[in-house]
Scaffold this active site. Structure first.
Site, PDB file in Angstrom:
ATOM      1  N   ARG A  97      -9.146   8.560  -4.696  1.00 21.81           N
ATOM      2  CA  ARG A  97      -9.728   7.987  -3.356  1.00 21.81           C
ATOM      3  C   ARG A  97     -10.090   9.395  -2.419  1.00 21.81           C
ATOM      4  O   ARG A  97      -9.066  10.223  -2.306  1.00 21.81           O
ATOM      5  CB  ARG A  97      -8.716   7.223  -2.817  1.00 21.81           C
ATOM      6  CG  ARG A  97      -9.184   6.875  -1.272  1.00 21.81           C
ATOM      7  CD  ARG A  97      -8.215   6.069  -0.554  1.00 21.81           C
ATOM      8  NE  ARG A  97      -8.815   6.005   0.808  1.00 21.81           N
ATOM      9  CZ  ARG A  97      -7.936   5.931   1.929  1.00 21.81           C
ATOM     10  NH1 ARG A  97      -6.785   5.992   2.026  1.00 21.81           N
ATOM     11  NH2 ARG A  97      -8.506   6.079   3.034  1.00 21.81           N
ATOM     12  N   HIS A 142     -13.019   9.518   7.771  1.00 21.01           N
ATOM     13  CA  HIS A 142     -11.531   9.539   7.743  1.00 21.01           C
ATOM     14  C   HIS A 142     -11.281  10.486   8.779  1.00 21.01           C
ATOM     15  O   HIS A 142     -10.898  11.773   8.625  1.00 21.01           O
ATOM     16  CB  HIS A 142     -11.104  10.001   6.308  1.00 21.01           C
ATOM     17  CG  HIS A 142      -9.581  10.107   6.123  1.00 21.01           C
ATOM     18  ND1 HIS A 142      -9.012   9.244   4.946  1.00 21.01           N
ATOM     19  CD2 HIS A 142      -8.638  10.459   6.712  1.00 21.01           C
ATOM     20  CE1 HIS A 142      -7.653   9.573   4.952  1.00 21.01           C
ATOM     21  NE2 HIS A 142      -7.465  10.067   6.143  1.00 21.01           N
ATOM     22  N   GLU A 187      -7.892   4.083   8.835  1.00 26.89           N
ATOM     23  CA  GLU A 187      -6.517   3.878   9.721  1.00 26.89           C
ATOM     24  C   GLU A 187      -6.892   3.579  11.454  1.00 26.89           C
ATOM     25  O   GLU A 187      -6.889   4.513  12.063  1.00 26.89           O
ATOM     26  CB  GLU A 187      -5.447   5.010   9.709  1.00 26.89           C
ATOM     27  CG  GLU A 187      -4.957   4.810   8.322  1.00 26.89           C
ATOM     28  CD  GLU A 187      -3.603   5.997   8.352  1.00 26.89           C
ATOM     29  OE1 GLU A 187      -3.451   6.890   9.060  1.00 26.89           O
ATOM     30  OE2 GLU A 187      -2.918   5.886   7.338  1.00 26.89           O
ATOM     31  N   ASN A 327      -2.454   1.029   3.842  1.00 29.57           N
ATOM     32  CA  ASN A 327      -1.646   2.430   3.768  1.00 29.57           C
ATOM     33  C   ASN A 327      -0.327   2.339   4.420  1.00 29.57           C
ATOM     34  O   ASN A 327      -0.171   1.621   5.583  1.00 29.57           O
ATOM     35  CB  ASN A 327      -2.433   3.482   4.909  1.00 29.57           C
ATOM     36  CG  ASN A 327      -3.816   3.817   4.341  1.00 29.57           C
ATOM     37  OD1 ASN A 327      -4.265   3.240   3.274  1.00 29.57           O
ATOM     38  ND2 ASN A 327      -4.363   4.665   5.032  1.00 29.57           N
ATOM     39  N   TYR A 329       3.792   3.753   4.866  1.00 30.50           N
ATOM     40  CA  TYR A 329       4.741   4.819   4.701  1.00 30.50           C
ATOM     41  C   TYR A 329       6.248   4.495   5.130  1.00 30.50           C
ATOM     42  O   TYR A 329       7.096   4.888   4.743  1.00 30.50           O
ATOM     43  CB  TYR A 329       4.212   6.034   5.659  1.00 30.50           C
ATOM     44  CG  TYR A 329       3.007   6.735   4.984  1.00 30.50           C
ATOM     45  CD1 TYR A 329       3.071   7.642   3.877  1.00 30.50           C
ATOM     46  CD2 TYR A 329       1.667   6.138   5.497  1.00 30.50           C
ATOM     47  CE1 TYR A 329       1.864   8.232   3.449  1.00 30.50           C
ATOM     48  CE2 TYR A 329       0.556   7.044   5.134  1.00 30.50           C
ATOM     49  CZ  TYR A 329       0.631   7.728   4.006  1.00 30.50           C
ATOM     50  OH  TYR A 329      -0.380   8.377   3.465  1.00 30.50           O
ATOM     51  N   GLU A 399      -2.568   4.106   0.493  1.00 25.02           N
ATOM     52  CA  GLU A 399      -1.793   5.395   0.502  1.00 25.02           C
ATOM     53  C   GLU A 399      -0.413   4.911   0.593  1.00 25.02           C
ATOM     54  O   GLU A 399       0.110   3.843   1.330  1.00 25.02           O
ATOM     55  CB  GLU A 399      -2.229   5.743   2.093  1.00 25.02           C
ATOM     56  CG  GLU A 399      -3.448   6.566   2.115  1.00 25.02           C
ATOM     57  CD  GLU A 399      -3.619   7.322   3.492  1.00 25.02           C
ATOM     58  OE1 GLU A 399      -2.702   7.696   4.272  1.00 25.02           O
ATOM     59  OE2 GLU A 399      -4.947   7.603   3.879  1.00 25.02           O
TER      60      GLU A 399
END
Ligand SMILES: *[C@@H]1O[C@H](CO)[C@@H](O)[C@H](O)[C@H]1NC(C)=O
Ligand SMILES: *[C@@H]1O[C@H](CO)[C@@H](O)[C@H](O)[C@H]1NC(C)=O
Length: 530
Positions: A97, A142, A187, A327, A329, A399
């Site tokens: 990606r 991005h 995002e 994504n 985290y 992600e």
């Protein structure tokens, strides 16, 4: 009766222990790694490339970044793209990606001029990947917005939806024959709430009232227009998929009484960027619409700070997805702010509107950066939340990864993080029936990590930023990830912690735990049966 139940339970536990703890990924599950244009390409001023908001912001003020570095050269992937393909191939990635730089393709930001060199650069990259059997997954935007468009208000100007659509049309017309997976915008929560509210990221607009909410609506419109261009012109022929990458932090109620607040916070953080696309009725999450309308009134606004959608706009946005791009985290617990306490912090906009405090759970592991608190169960819960709210949509994790201060080649923390998050992903698939179709590590290699510059390392590969050739060297995590891909299973050796040599041990903490539980159940079984 209870005896029979106990026997059944014991047998079930035994079964999952001895036979059923299958660490294999479903057939067809894909693995990849990700990067983005500004973070790796460098070559900010080659050929006719136009200037983006990160070029502008950091040339004006490089001290904004922790270590004063900027992305002028980064990993120099504009010149070293062959190296990137080489390491992606070495890992055995199913897909890579990366993102396209808008101003490399359209130097003015607008479609009056298309850069031949820009088009050629991504042609070489796409063709090189395909020749090695690696599928390209391409992000259109991005964070690196053209400065020309920011000069006109950027994401707060509704016309940006058409400008983005113009850009998307040029990109699709050049690459849709070979690129089958697309992400429109990366995002939007960061783009809008960090870029036009708290001023953390470029363009660093600090405006607490309308900016982030206007941006919220316009990214959805921009995404939807691009999705529809693909749908109408290319899907029939190439059967590709288009989505938008959301980045929810999993939010858990601090106590049972806080569940309602936590759910509102989830809808504020993720729902605002997902419901209009994925929900049955379209439009904003109703609870958030009401909250914002009431809150805006209290603040003296004659209208809601959350802009409305016309019925036509609702229809344009609704259903513009082919999968959910996730994504993820980290996680936080949510509780109401106490008397006199400032709500916050910023990273879920809405903490003010909700008068909520978001904090790390004391038992969760803190990483080198306090922003990333490690709670692997969070990804399973987040996946389940999306699965339930959006009708079992297929989810591609686009992600996930760990940022470290150290550039140590023996990156045990990163290995454990990837292992634990993948394990929870497997549980979401196997135990909860979630439809997760793939997993992407952020990042293929160390790169320019926005406000953290080179102080935050995310790479499976170390990059030597003092070397003009930006040498890429695999860390232990690269070997680990390569093994997972090769065996299509999480049940692979993990390099051990305490030695400089990469020694392998079968450190599967979960299996030893299960063996204990198994022995315990066996004991039960024996005592119940005899
Ligand atoms: C491009 O920028 C670099 C600094 O990053 C500078 O040394 C170089 O002269 C610039 N090239 C052009 C053509 O302006
Ligand atoms: C979701 O869909 C998959 C197939 O696409 C199915 O196997 C699974 O049972 C469904 N899960 C739920 C929670 O509905």
């Amino acid at each position: 009766m209870w005896r029979l139940k106990a026997v059944v339970i014991s047998f079930t536990v035994l079964w999952t222990t001895c036979v059923g703890l299958d660490m294999k990924f479903p057939p067809g599950f894909k693995f990849g790694a990700a990067t983005s244009a500004y973070q790796i390409e460098g070559a900010w001023n080659v050929s006719d490339k136009g200037i983006n908001i990160w070029d502008t912001m950091l040339h004006k003020n490089p001290s904004l970044v922790s270590d004063g570095t900027i992305g002028d050269v980064a990993c120099n992937s504009y010149h070293l793209w062959r190296e990137d393909i080489h390491i992606a191939h070495e890992l055995g990635l199913h897909f890579y990606r990366f993102s396209i730089s808008w101003t490399r393709i359209l130097p003015t930001g607008f479609p009056n001029k298309v850069s031949k060199d820009g088009i050629n650069y991504y042609n070489k990259l796409v063709n090189g990947l395909i020749s090695k059997g690696i599928e390209p997954i391409v992000t259109l935007q991005h964070f690196d917005l053209p400065q020309s468009i920011q000069n006109l208000g950027g994401w707060t100007n509704p016309l940006i939806a058409d400008w983005f659509a113009d850009y998307a049309r040029v990109v699709f017309s050049n690459y849709a024959d070979r690129v089958k997976s697309w992400i429109t915008i990366n995002e939007p929560l960061m783009v809008c709430d960090a870029g036009y509210n708290v001023g953390l990221l470029a363009p660093k607009v600090t405006e607490p009232w309308l900016g982030s909410f206007l941006c919220n609506k316009h990214v959805l419109m921009a995404h939807a227009k691009a999705w529809r261009i693909y749908d109408e012109n290319y899907k029939g022929k190439y059967h590709g998929k288009v989505s938008i990458a959301n980045n929810p932090i999993w939010l858990e109620a601090k106590s049972e009484e806080d569940e309602e607040l936590a759910e509102l916070a989830r809808q504020f953080g993720v729902g605002r960027y997902s419901d209009p696309i994925y929900s049955k009725d379209g439009g904003w999450p109703p609870a958030i619409e009401k909250l914002m309308s009431d809150y805006s009134k209290k603040q003296g606004f004659p209208y809601s700070r959350l802009p409305t959608f016309t019925e036509e706009e609702k229809k344009i946005i609704q259903g513009t997805y082919d999968y959910y791009s996730l994504n993820h985290y980290t996680s936080r617990v949510v509780r109401p702010a106490r008397e006199g306490e400032e709500p916050g912090p910023w990273y879920v906009s809405g903490s003010k509107e909700l008068n909520a405090i978001l904090e790390a759970h004391p038992r969760w592991r803190v990483s080198d950066f306090k922003y990333i608190v490690i709670y692997p169960e969070g990804i399973r819960r987040q996946i389940n939340w999306i699965t339930k709210r959006y009708n079992n949509v297929s989810i591609l994790i686009t992600e996930n990864g760990l940022g470290t201060k150290s550039s140590d080649m023996h990156d045990t923390a990163r290995i454990n993080y990837i292992h634990d998050y993948l394990e929870q992903t497997l549980l979401a698939i196997k135990e909860d029936g979630a439809n997760v179709i793939g997993y992407t590590v952020w990042s293929l290699m160390d790169n320019f990590e926005w406000m953290f510059g080179h102080t935050m390392k995310f790479g499976l590969y170390n990059v030597d930023f003092t070397d003009p050739l930006r040498k890429r060297t695999p860390r232990a995590s690269a070997h680990f990830f390569k093994n997972i891909i090769k065996h299509h299973s999480l049940d692979v050796p993990r390099p051990s912690h305490d030695t400089r040599e990469i020694k392998y041990n079968n450190a599967n903490s979960i299996s030893s735990l299960y063996i204990l539980i198994g022995l315990f159940s066996l004991g039960n079984l024996v005592s119940y049966c005899f």
